[in-house]
Structures are given as structure tokens and as C-alpha cells.
Scaffold this motif. Structure first.
Motif: not given
Length: 188
Positions: A72-78, A115-117
């Protein structure tokens, strides 16, 4: 940078592979989002998710990750933020309960690619892209002020109190920054 950041050599691997290896133990799923699939290091292609709206920047990558994620949550990192630690990732995820997004604010800038989305944002992200508004920052501020999403912004002093200094959020945008990272990490 003038070349593909994900494939930059770091010791015996690439920048993207180094980041994925570091974070794999603390996340349930790895998705590697790319505008250009050919730019993704071969070892990471099994985890590849292609942007649904190529050329529209990070918001398009966030949309692709949210659309394909199992959780349900996604941590996004460049791929150009190699100083982010597993501890920081774990902390940001822990702060996401009941939130649609958790975004650090460091050096006066929202760190939208660290960030987390929530997957609940998919319709809002898709609508922003369809309307020609690909700015992650603008979307987050709009959602927050209109109340259509709960966006938690973590201030730098709050992060530093937890032991997460601004150095963790440095992007490698120039060849000089890349070389300085390699030297300071003992990877040159």
C-alpha cells in the motif's frame, strides 16, 4: 551529469545497483522505474517498471511505481542519492502510518525523490500528469492545501534530531559531485 546516472560505475557495480543492494534488506519490494529501459543496468532489469508517461520526470516514475507496487506504500528514491541509509528509509516508512505522503524538507527543498507515497495517490498523480502538471512539489503542495491528501512534511530539524543529517539527501548532479562521492566513500 552528461550521462546515465544509474549506470555510473561505483567500485565493482553501478550507482543504481549499489543503492538497490543497500535498500533490499529493508523494503518488501524493489521496483526500478525508468524513462529509458535501456539505461537501467542489466542486473536490475527484472525489477524494471517503465514510466507510464515517459519524459514527464519524477512524477511519472512515482506513478509507475505506485501502479505496479504490491504494497500500500511505496518508498521512492532517486538513483543519484547514494548516501541515503537503510535507517533513514525505515524511519520514513515508520512515519507513513495514516499518511498519503511523507516527504523530508531539507535545505529548504522538498526531497520528493526520497519520500514515501501511498497507492491511494494514483488517481491524483495520474490526473496531475494528464493535466500537464508534472511537478511533484506542486502536486504535493496542492494536495496538502486542498486537503485531498494527507501530506506529512518532515522538517530538517526533526530529521537531524533522529540522526539524519542533510548530507544523506545530497544528489549527484555533476561529474565533480560524483567523483567527490567516490573519494569520500572510499570507492574511487
Amino acid at each position: 551529469m552528461g550521462r546515465n546516472k544509474a549506470a555510473l560505475p561505483v567500485d565493482a557495480t553501478t550507482l543504481a545497483e549499489l543503492i538497490v543492494a543497500r535498500l533490499r534488506p529493508v523494503v518488501a519490494e524493489i521496483l526500478v522505474c525508468a524513462n529509458d529501459p535501456e539505461a537501467v543496468p542489466t542486473a536490475l532489469r527484472p525489477d524494471l517498471v517503465v514510466d507510464l508517461h515517459p519524459g514527464l520526470g519524477p512524477l511519472s516514475g512515482i506513478e509507475a511505481a505506485l501502479s505496479q507496487a504490491k504494497g500500500s506504500m511505496v518508498f521512492c528514491l532517486a538513483c543519484d542519492m547514494p548516501r541515503v541509509t537503510p535507517e533513514l528509509v525505515t524511519f520514513l516508512i515508520s512515519m507513513s502510518t495514516g499518511q498519503d505522503a511523507v516527504v523530508p524538507l531539507v535545505g529548504g527543498r522538498l526531497q520528493t525523490t526520497c519520500a514515501v507515497y501511498s497507492r491511494r495517490l494514483i488517481p491524483l498523480v495520474s490526473a496531475a500528469l494528464a493535466a500537464g502538471r508534472p511537478s511533484v512539489h506542486r502536486a504535493l503542495m496542492e494536495w496538502r492545501t486542498t486537503g485531498v491528501a494527507t501530506v506529512s512534511i518532515l522538517e530538517a530539524d526533526q530529521l537531524e534530531a533522529m540522526g539524519f543529517g542533510p548530507e544523506l539527501f545530497v544528489n549527484l548532479n555533476t561529474p565533480a559531485e560524483y567523483e567527490q562521492y567516490r573519494r569520500s566513500s572510499g570507492l574511487a
